[in-house]
Design an enzyme around this catalytic site. Structure first.
Site, PDB file in Angstrom:
ATOM      1  N   HIS A 105       0.807  -1.222   0.000  1.00 46.91           N
ATOM      2  CA  HIS A 105       0.000   0.000   0.000  1.00 46.91           C
ATOM      3  C   HIS A 105       0.841   1.275   0.000  1.00 46.91           C
ATOM      4  CE1 HIS A 105      -3.553  -2.498   1.824  1.00 46.91           C
ATOM      5  NE2 HIS A 105      -3.372  -2.703   0.548  1.00 46.91           N
ATOM      6  N   CYS A 137       7.457  20.285 -11.529  1.00 48.85           N
ATOM      7  CA  CYS A 137       6.382  20.798 -12.387  1.00 48.85           C
ATOM      8  C   CYS A 137       5.400  21.723 -11.660  1.00 48.85           C
ATOM      9  CB  CYS A 137       5.649  19.651 -13.069  1.00 48.85           C
ATOM     10  SG  CYS A 137       4.536  18.788 -11.977  1.00 48.85           S
TER      11      CYS A 137
HETATM   12  P1  OAD Z   1      -6.908  -3.229  10.753  1.00 51.42           P
HETATM   13  O1  OAD Z   1      -6.982  -2.041  11.631  1.00 51.42           O
HETATM   14  O2  OAD Z   1      -8.087  -3.532   9.887  1.00 51.42           O
HETATM   15  O3  OAD Z   1      -6.643  -4.533  11.612  1.00 51.42           O
HETATM   16  C1  OAD Z   1      -5.652  -4.562  12.598  1.00 51.42           C
HETATM   17  C2  OAD Z   1      -5.588  -5.973  13.146  1.00 51.42           C
HETATM   18  O4  OAD Z   1      -4.522  -6.008  14.091  1.00 51.42           O
HETATM   19  C3  OAD Z   1      -6.840  -6.456  13.856  1.00 51.42           C
HETATM   20  O5  OAD Z   1      -7.205  -7.730  13.365  1.00 51.42           O
HETATM   21  C4  OAD Z   1      -6.410  -6.538  15.331  1.00 51.42           C
HETATM   22  O6  OAD Z   1      -7.050  -7.625  16.027  1.00 51.42           O
HETATM   23  C5  OAD Z   1      -4.927  -6.791  15.184  1.00 51.42           C
HETATM   24  N1  OAD Z   1      -4.118  -6.337  16.322  1.00 51.42           N
HETATM   25  C6  OAD Z   1      -4.341  -5.319  17.192  1.00 51.42           C
HETATM   26  N2  OAD Z   1      -3.352  -5.208  18.079  1.00 51.42           N
HETATM   27  C7  OAD Z   1      -2.448  -6.182  17.774  1.00 51.42           C
HETATM   28  C8  OAD Z   1      -1.187  -6.584  18.306  1.00 51.42           C
HETATM   29  N3  OAD Z   1      -0.620  -5.955  19.346  1.00 51.42           N
HETATM   30  N4  OAD Z   1      -0.540  -7.619  17.726  1.00 51.42           N
HETATM   31  C9  OAD Z   1      -1.098  -8.272  16.670  1.00 51.42           C
HETATM   32  N5  OAD Z   1      -2.270  -7.929  16.117  1.00 51.42           N
HETATM   33  C10 OAD Z   1      -2.942  -6.895  16.654  1.00 51.42           C
HETATM   34  O7  OAD Z   1      -5.577  -3.066   9.889  1.00 51.42           O
HETATM   35  P2  OAD Z   1      -5.136  -3.826   8.562  1.00 51.42           P
HETATM   36  O8  OAD Z   1      -5.631  -5.214   8.528  1.00 51.42           O
HETATM   37  O9  OAD Z   1      -3.689  -3.590   8.389  1.00 51.42           O
HETATM   38  O10 OAD Z   1      -5.336   0.079   3.593  1.00 51.42           O
HETATM   39  O11 OAD Z   1      -5.903  -2.994   7.462  1.00 51.42           O
HETATM   40  C11 OAD Z   1      -5.697  -3.327   6.125  1.00 51.42           C
HETATM   41  C12 OAD Z   1      -5.741  -2.112   5.279  1.00 51.42           C
HETATM   42  O12 OAD Z   1      -6.939  -1.398   5.491  1.00 51.42           O
HETATM   43  C13 OAD Z   1      -4.673  -1.074   5.566  1.00 51.42           C
HETATM   44  O13 OAD Z   1      -3.452  -1.305   4.928  1.00 51.42           O
HETATM   45  C14 OAD Z   1      -5.267   0.155   5.033  1.00 51.42           C
HETATM   46  C15 OAD Z   1      -6.579  -0.029   5.715  1.00 51.42           C
HETATM   47  O14 OAD Z   1      -7.538   0.799   5.615  1.00 51.42           O
HETATM   48  C16 OAD Z   1      -5.098   1.146   2.852  1.00 51.42           C
HETATM   49  O15 OAD Z   1      -4.774   2.208   3.341  1.00 51.42           O
HETATM   50  C17 OAD Z   1      -5.252   0.920   1.376  1.00 51.42           C
END
Ligand code: OAD
Length: 232
Positions: A105, A137
């Site tokens: 991303h 630009c």
């Molecule tokens: P999320 O905020 O959707 O999910 C975070 C995950 O981390 C959840 O499943 C939590 O349970 C877990 N979590 C929280 N604390 C933790 C810890 N200490 N150790 C391990 N896990 C933990 O974030 P993403 O899955 O990264 O996209 O979101 C995916 C994408 O959606 C992002 O890259 C972004 C977003 O909106 C774009 O910006 C295109």
């Protein structure tokens, strides 16, 4: 021969570095959901507002350091043919020393001109002027990240999919697995015969496909996985 290992990380791996996850508490900025600001439409409507949001995130990230989970994953490169695929734009894997990194991303510390597509790194906090301007630009620059509704760069996605298809073990760490195509890489790997590992305190839509789940925070569970379950 080193075994091919692929790891997909999400916001949860940076949570213990003090970076708020997207969908958890702290995922809001001034009552805006990031899903409403991180879009090309929001930027076209009000680039100043979107840049204020990114300025806030850059300020917050400026003081965050890689945690033990980032460091352990960087060290794995010595032992495995590791490909680390991250959805995070925070740059903490790089800072921890990971070299074979696919940033699906993009990266919040990189800017991209909306006109000439030039990309450059800019780690200044605060960033001035805001919105920043391309020196070549004169057009407005945007963060070099993938926004909702935008396609991932094809070469980046193809490389990630190819590595996923070759993985012996595929680990998914700290992602809610709700955003595609990133989450689909785990299923692709599973279908191609990889052992699927999940590390997350909460179950996710891909938990049911996982061969083993470590329920807990990334720093503790990555260490446990490496000690207990990862074949050398
Ligand atoms: P999320 O905020 O959707 O999910 C975070 C995950 O981390 C959840 O499943 C939590 O349970 C877990 N979590 C929280 N604390 C933790 C810890 N200490 N150790 C391990 N896990 C933990 O974030 P993403 O899955 O990264 O996209 O979101 C995916 C994408 O959606 C992002 O890259 C972004 C977003 O909106 C774009 O910006 C295109």
């Amino acid at each position: 021969m080193k075994l091919p290992l692929v790891i997909l990380t999400g916001a949860g791996i940076s949570a213990e570095s003090g970076v708020p996850t997207f969908r958890g508490a702290g995922g809001l900025w001034k009552n805006h959901r990031s899903e409403d600001l991180a879009t090309p439409q929001a930027f076209a409507r009000d680039p100043g507002l979107v840049w204020s949001f990114y300025a806030w995130r850059r300020e917050l990230l400026q003081n965050c350091l890689p945690n033990k989970a980032h460091t352990l994953l960087a060290q794995l490169e010595e032992q495995f043919e590791l490909t680390l695929i991250t959805q995070n734009v925070d740059g903490l894997h790089q800072q921890a020393g990971s070299l074979h990194l696919i940033e699906l991303h993009g990266n919040i510390w990189r800017l991209r001109c909306t006109n000439c597509e030039r990309r450059w790194e800019d780690r200044r906090v605060p960033l001035r002027p805001s919105p920043p301007i391309c020196e070549v630009c004169g057009a407005i620059a945007r963060p070099d990240v993938v926004w909702f509704g935008e396609r991932l760069p094809a070469d980046t996605l193809n490389e990630a999919a190819q590595r996923a298809g070759e993985a012996r073990t595929f680990a998914v760490i700290g992602t809610s697995a709700q955003v595609y195509p990133a989450a689909g890489l785990a299923l692709l790997a599973r279908q191609a015969g990889a052992n699927l590992v999940e590390i997350n305190p909460e179950p996710t839509p891909i938990s049911k496909y996982a061969d083993v789940c470590f329920r807990g925070n990334a720093t503790e569970m990555v260490a446990r996985w490496l000690n207990e379950a990862l074949p050398a």
